[in-house]
Write an enzyme that holds these catalytic residues in place. Sequence first.
Site, PDB file in Angstrom:
ATOM      1  N   SER A   1       0.822  -1.210   0.000  1.00  0.00           N
ATOM      2  CA  SER A   1       0.000   0.000   0.000  1.00  0.00           C
ATOM      3  C   SER A   1       0.855   1.258   0.000  1.00  0.00           C
ATOM      4  O   SER A   1       0.479   2.270  -0.606  1.00  0.00           O
ATOM      5  CB  SER A   1      -0.933  -0.002   1.214  1.00  0.00           C
TER       6      SER A   1
ATOM      7  N   GLU B   1      -3.537  -2.810  -6.995  1.00  0.00           N
ATOM      8  CA  GLU B   1      -4.039  -3.827  -6.069  1.00  0.00           C
ATOM      9  C   GLU B   1      -3.031  -3.902  -4.941  1.00  0.00           C
ATOM     10  O   GLU B   1      -1.876  -4.265  -5.150  1.00  0.00           O
ATOM     11  CB  GLU B   1      -4.200  -5.177  -6.763  1.00  0.00           C
TER      12      GLU B   1
ATOM     13  N   CYS C   1      -2.200 -10.922   0.403  1.00  0.00           N
ATOM     14  CA  CYS C   1      -2.796  -9.633   0.760  1.00  0.00           C
ATOM     15  C   CYS C   1      -4.172  -9.802   1.375  1.00  0.00           C
ATOM     16  O   CYS C   1      -4.660  -8.912   2.078  1.00  0.00           O
ATOM     17  CB  CYS C   1      -2.849  -8.714  -0.453  1.00  0.00           C
TER      18      CYS C   1
END
Length: 487
Positions: free
Chosen positions: A223, A244, A278
């Site tokens: 992120s 993503e 994730c």
Amino acid sequence: MTELFIDGAWVAGSGPVFASRNPGTDAVAWQGESASAADVDRAVASARRAFAGWSALDFEARCEIVKRFAALLTERKEAIATAIGRETGKPLWEARTEVASMAAKVGISIQAYQERTGEKRQDMADGVAVLRHRPHGVVAVFGPYNFPGHLPNGHIVPALIAGNTVVFKPSELAPGVARATVEVWQEAGLPAGVLNLVQGEKDTGIALANHRQIDGLFFTGSSDTGTLLHKQFGGRPEIVLALEMGGNNPLVIGEVEDIDAAVHHTIQSAFLSAGQRCTCARRIFVPQGAFGDRFLARFADVTSKITADVFDADPQPFMGAVISARAAAKLVDAQARLVEQGAKPIVAMAQRDPRLGFVNAAIVDVTGVANLPDEEHFGPLAQVVRYATFDEAIERANDTAFGLSAGLLADDAKVWEHFRRTIRAGIVNWNRPTNGASSAAPFGGTGRSGNHRPSAYYAADYCAYPMASVESTQLTLPASLSPGLHF
């Protein structure tokens, strides 16, 4: 060392030499020269030259090449799985499923393109309205280390089907898997320049992301990096950006009848792939009281028996090493910080060898931690939060800037209905692990977990843009003219 693939040929890079290592043995898995800014420039130029021919190729012809790629993947499943296991530490049983997913992605992506994009016609007065989809041009694909075959493949396959050309920058921790994958594309008959591979570390990635001749950037990774890319391209609306990223994913445990089933799904959610998915559950919400105590005792008991081993061990382990010794040390440090803030270890994490990536699966009770950091610890570190009411569990589960996946283990369908209406995440599962996902469904989340829905069925949406036309086969003067016109 010819480890770059540019314009249909394997060539040497002109940047610094770097290497990847097997995290379970510390042996060198791959070594080569990185791509310099000049190498990246040549790769982008090659993709630009190839774009006109590739995008003009008949859709079915493009699909035939992509289908050959899938068939070759299946033939080479064991060799590619071994490459994945060697560089990532992932057990062979799991690496084999990754290769199978790569091959399956082809059929799903072709179906998705036809159903979500493709061409549609509708008759209208004096002509026909036509909706077509056009490729963007040259797209950069950035791949992660946790699924170095499957996740970049989820961008590359739909991008190529749509008619784009690609410059692929894999993780510096898994360059060997990228090489093996591109070799399969080469054998499948992909024309020169349609797919280019640039190996390298941070400088290579910066050179590609900053290149003025890319039309899109498709990224799967952390992120923090994805947020930086979002800021970087905020002033460039001409670039299609698909991200993503990670998640601080909640799994809420209800008072279920089958505790062992709940423990199994919790372990799968938290510790599959050594917690390096994730979609893994990071926060486990457990009810206060006798049931929660029994669940935690069983969860701790089964977790304490999980052992990590090398990727090709016989018998196969549930977990392998995490990606590197450095990543393992960071996880142990994260546990120590939580304990300093008031967390209580239930199953404490330790690094087996400072040179290797082996850590054990760990559980820490963070119920008493005030201002619990909203962080994704990318590994087998499960944080338990005890809750008094179901609404409290949902409120705390939603207390995150992320929104990738969430799960509920509960016997009551009404509880599930309430959960799915109120939880905030892109993937929401009931009585299944949080990391269970279908390639035929959207994959992605809200908030800091990304935009678009990369790597699955909806990837077709960002790999082509819609072009609307109104058309008539014959040029004729209208029967009725607008006021003020005289012919």
